[in-house]
Motif scaffolding. Structure first.
Motif, short mmCIF file in Angstrom:
data_model
loop_
_atom_site.label_atom_id
_atom_site.label_comp_id
_atom_site.label_asym_id
_atom_site.label_seq_id
_atom_site.Cartn_x
_atom_site.Cartn_y
_atom_site.Cartn_z
N GLY A 280 37.53 41.27 39.65
CA GLY A 280 38.44 40.40 39.01
C GLY A 280 39.15 39.34 40.15
O GLY A 280 39.28 38.34 39.70
N SER A 281 39.08 40.01 41.30
CA SER A 281 39.69 39.20 42.54
C SER A 281 38.72 38.03 42.85
O SER A 281 39.19 36.78 42.93
N ALA B 241 37.75 51.83 39.40
CA ALA B 241 38.83 51.01 39.50
C ALA B 241 38.66 50.11 40.74
O ALA B 241 39.16 48.56 40.57
N GLU B 242 37.97 50.44 41.85
CA GLU B 242 37.81 49.45 42.94
C GLU B 242 36.80 48.43 42.55
O GLU B 242 37.30 47.18 42.98
N ARG C 4 38.68 35.41 39.94
CA ARG C 4 39.95 34.61 39.86
C ARG C 4 39.92 33.76 41.27
O ARG C 4 40.24 32.55 41.00
N ASN D 76 36.34 47.04 39.48
CA ASN D 76 37.43 46.22 38.42
C ASN D 76 38.27 45.11 39.45
O ASN D 76 38.43 44.28 38.90
N ARG D 77 38.75 45.92 40.59
CA ARG D 77 39.72 45.18 41.34
C ARG D 77 39.10 44.06 42.06
O ARG D 77 39.50 42.96 42.00
N LYS D 78 38.14 44.50 42.74
CA LYS D 78 37.22 43.49 43.66
C LYS D 78 36.41 42.44 42.69
O LYS D 78 36.70 41.25 42.87
#
Length: 217
Positions: free
Chosen positions: A163-164, A156-157, A167, A159-161
């Motif tokens: 994606g950030s 999850a970490e 973007r 995916n978050r990083k």
């Protein structure tokens, strides 16, 4: 930008000619991210390979005036016998970037710990996908090409990083995502197209493209 002018592409399968594109004309402009929906087996990878120059059309012309990435998942310079450290530093030299920066960026993003000093051939599929995504994002392009979307990861970490970072990059660049799934397009794309039987149909909204794509399935 990337511009296709009356581009056609097909392959002989051994029993019939499979048409990927038939006289397709379109443009991808900086600042306008596009998603392309296509069922498996319709030529998604061929289309995205033509965008970056890995494959040539049978007919027509493709013009590029921007710095275009390799497709996510393809990296001719990566060697499975070498460690992530060695691969990072080699790719950095190819693109004339600071090797320390590329290594540090990939370490931060994919969080492979001690595996970063191990050969890529020892990685699981998920670990290698995370590393390739990190390497793609370490190199700055005007247009990013992604075949089948972000790598599927249970981290999850990551995916978050990832994606950030993507973007943030899209504030000054563009992404083209080719996939048979709608979810990833909703997160990153302004509009969408549907590839079906050699025809590429563009729509103003993702919702319109989804309706046509689901009907064609």
């Amino acid at each position: 930008m990337i511009e296709f002018r009356n581009v056609s592409k097909s392959f002989w399968t051994g029993t019939q000619r499979k048409v990927i594109l038939d006289q397709a004309s379109f443009r991808v402009d900086i600042g306008h991210s596009i998603g392309i929906l296509a069922p498996n087996g319709t030529g998604k990878t061929t289309l995205i390979n033509m965008m970056c120059g890995l494959e040539k059309p049978d007919e027509g012309e493709i013009h590029r005036t921007s710095k275009i990435s390799f497709p996510l998942g393809f990296m001719g310079g990566v060697n499975g016998r070498h460690t992530a450290v060695e691969n990072c530093r080699y790719i950095a030299k190819l693109y004339r970037l600071d090797a320390d920066y590329v290594e540090a960026f990939c370490r931060y993003l994919c969080n492979l710990d001690e595996y970063f000093e191990m050969p890529l051939a020892t990685y699981s599929k998920g670990m290698k996908a995370r590393f390739m995504m990190a390497l793609l994002l370490a190199l700055e392009f005007d247009i990013y090409l992604i075949d089948e979307g972000m790598p599927q990861s249970t981290d999850a970490e990551f995916n978050r990083k990832a994606g950030s970072v993507l973007r943030d990059r899209l504030k000054k660049s563009t992404v083209v995502i080719v996939s048979h799934q709608v979810d990833i397009l909703e997160a990153f794309c302004d509009s969408a197209a549907v590839l079906k039987d050699g025809r590429l149909m563009f729509f103003d909204t993702l919702e319109q493209a989804k309706q046509v794509y689901n009907y064609a399935q």
